[in-house]
Structure formats: C-alpha cells, structure tokens
Design a protein around this motif. Structure first.
Motif, mmCIF file in Angstrom:
data_model
loop_
_atom_site.group_PDB
_atom_site.id
_atom_site.type_symbol
_atom_site.label_atom_id
_atom_site.label_comp_id
_atom_site.label_asym_id
_atom_site.label_seq_id
_atom_site.Cartn_x
_atom_site.Cartn_y
_atom_site.Cartn_z
ATOM 1 N N SER A 30 0.164 3.219 15.567
ATOM 2 C CA SER A 30 0.234 4.686 15.584
ATOM 3 C C SER A 30 -0.550 5.249 16.771
ATOM 4 N N SER A 38 3.508 -7.044 14.179
ATOM 5 C CA SER A 38 4.279 -6.598 13.022
ATOM 6 C C SER A 38 5.347 -7.650 12.756
ATOM 7 N N GLU A 52 0.837 -1.209 0.000
ATOM 8 C CA GLU A 52 0.000 0.000 0.000
ATOM 9 C C GLU A 52 0.868 1.253 0.000
ATOM 10 N N THR A 63 4.971 2.901 1.679
ATOM 11 C CA THR A 63 6.189 2.718 2.471
ATOM 12 C C THR A 63 6.622 4.050 3.069
ATOM 13 N N THR A 107 3.611 -1.034 4.514
ATOM 14 C CA THR A 107 2.225 -1.285 4.915
ATOM 15 C C THR A 107 1.501 -2.025 3.795
ATOM 16 N N CYS A 108 0.820 -3.123 4.167
ATOM 17 C CA CYS A 108 0.108 -3.971 3.202
ATOM 18 C C CYS A 108 -1.389 -3.964 3.504
ATOM 19 N N ASP A 143 -0.926 -1.092 11.507
ATOM 20 C CA ASP A 143 -0.245 0.201 11.494
ATOM 21 C C ASP A 143 -1.077 1.268 12.210
ATOM 22 N N ARG A 197 9.344 1.123 6.854
ATOM 23 C CA ARG A 197 8.070 0.503 7.216
ATOM 24 C C ARG A 197 7.260 0.279 5.941
ATOM 25 N N ARG A 201 3.688 -4.621 8.019
ATOM 26 C CA ARG A 201 2.430 -4.790 8.760
ATOM 27 C C ARG A 201 1.242 -4.421 7.889
ATOM 28 N N THR A 202 0.054 -4.799 8.339
ATOM 29 C CA THR A 202 -1.166 -4.427 7.608
ATOM 30 C C THR A 202 -1.589 -3.017 7.996
ATOM 31 N N ILE A 203 -2.578 -2.495 7.267
ATOM 32 C CA ILE A 203 -3.105 -1.157 7.564
ATOM 33 C C ILE A 203 -3.683 -1.125 8.971
#
Length: 232
Positions: free
Chosen positions: A146, A112, A32, A34, A73-74, A142, A71, A137-139
């Motif tokens: 956060s 993660s 998705e 980086t 994100t997938c 993440d 990082r 990590r996935t959305i």
C-alpha cells in the motif's frame, strides 16, 4: 461486467464459508480480512492500449485475467499457503496460474502470492467460467504494498532512487517481522499443545484413581446390606 461481479460474489461466499468453518473446527481464523474490486471500463481500455490487445470481448475475456480481483490478508506466512490449498481443493475452482512472489520477491521487494483461477458462474441460460485473480499476503506485506503504491502514484512512477532503496530496505524489514511473528505464533501453538497434553494426562490419571475408589465404596455398601448367616 455483471458476470465478473457474479464471479466475485461466488468467490467471496466460498471464502466466507471457509472462514467460519475453520474458526469452528480449529478455533482459529487464518484470514484477517478480504477486499474485492472490479476493474473500471476505463482501466480495461487503458490496459488494452498498453498491451496492444485486440479490442474485442473475446480477446478481453481470454487475455485479461485480472478484471475481477480479490485480496486476502493473513496474519502469518504459513496461512497464505494454507488458504491457497483450501481454495484449490474446491472441486469447481480451476487453478490456472500461480505466481509466488514470496519465495521469489520482485526486484523492488514486493511480496505476495498471486493465483489466477476460473470460477463457474451459473446464468439463466448458460454456465460461464470466469477468471478471477486472488492475491494472498500478510498484514506486513499488505502495508508495504500500500505504501509503495502511494509513493509510485505520487511520483507518477518516476520515484527517486533514494526512495526506491529505502522501499527495498523496508521490504526486508517487513520480511523479518513476518519471520519473527511466525516463530512466536509457532511457539504459542506448541505451548498450548503441551498444556492440552498435560491436562489430558491429569484427567486420565484422575479417572484411573477414582474408579478403584468407587469399587471400594460399592463393596463396602454391599458388606453392610448382606444378611447375617443363621446360627445353629
């Protein structure tokens, strides 16, 4: 610090190539977005003091492996391990350490996949292998991480027990969301695969039907053009 910046540039280039190649071949992009960062000198000094490390460049290079970080994100959990495999298959990337906080989450619910890799940086007079930390990590993971970071920063790591419990509950909810999205994704892929199989079968049946018809037409045309035998 310049060498660590070059290591990030090298890894970002590799990831960009993998994204474009995967999109073209599979019509799908598992990444998705980086982000990358370099630890500031102040952060490095703070970690040296916390870990009681020897304040030398050699000690820092060998013992501090997260100065350069990326990082990834997938969308789906399966993409995480696919990306890990794609990166580790690169001939010049050396996997040093892998910590899977997805299969074994931390006590607070954090998930993660952490990789420590060595990347060659080609300088004008030498080649240096530089440590880079990669978090995949996935959305949903993440978003949770956060939020957790913001809460711990606000309370200066002294988070009330009630919030800690709610954070862990939110982590479980994020895990369940990832599982549902993965199942939906798999179902869509299977439907697309079935549709493609049906289209291929229909196309083959059509070809099998039209070839005899073409032969019949050719035979018919030949019959009209053939000369009549002479009559005696």
């Amino acid at each position: 610090m310049l060498i660590y910046k070059f290591a990030l540039d090298e890894m970002n280039t590799k990831i960009s190539i993998l994204k474009e190649e995967f999109q073209m071949i599979h019509d799908y992009n598992p990444i998705e977005h980086t982000s990358s960062r370099l630890k500031s000198p102040e952060s490095i000094l703070g970690k040296i003091m916390r870990k009681n490390m020897k304040p030398s460049l050699t000690a820092i290079k060998e013992n501090m492996r997260d100065i350069a970080g990326i990082r990834i994100t997938c969308s789906f959990r399966s993409d995480i391990y696919r990306i890990k495999e794609l990166l580790c298959n690169q001939q010049d990337i050396e996997l040093v350490e892998c910590k899977d906080y997805i299969e074994s989450p931390k006590n607070n619910g954090y998930q993660s996949l952490h990789l420590i890799v060595k990347v060659p940086v080609f300088m004008s007079d030498r080649v240096e292998k530089v440590y880079v930390e990669i978090q995949i990590r996935t959305i949903a993971m993440d978003f949770w991480a956060s939020l957790e970071h913001k809460i711990y920063y606000k309370y200066d790591n002294a988070v009330p027990e009630r919030l800690t419990a709610e954070l862990k509950e939110a982590a479980l909810a994020a895990t369940e969301l990832d599982r549902k999205m993965e199942a939906l994704h798999q179902e869509v892929r299977e439907l697309k695969s079935d549709d493609a199989t049906k289209l291929t079968k229909l196309h083959l049946e059509k070809e099998q039907f039209t070839i005899p018809m073409q032969l019949i037409e050719m035979i018919g045309e030949g019959a009209h053009t053939e000369e009549e035998p002479e009559t005696k």
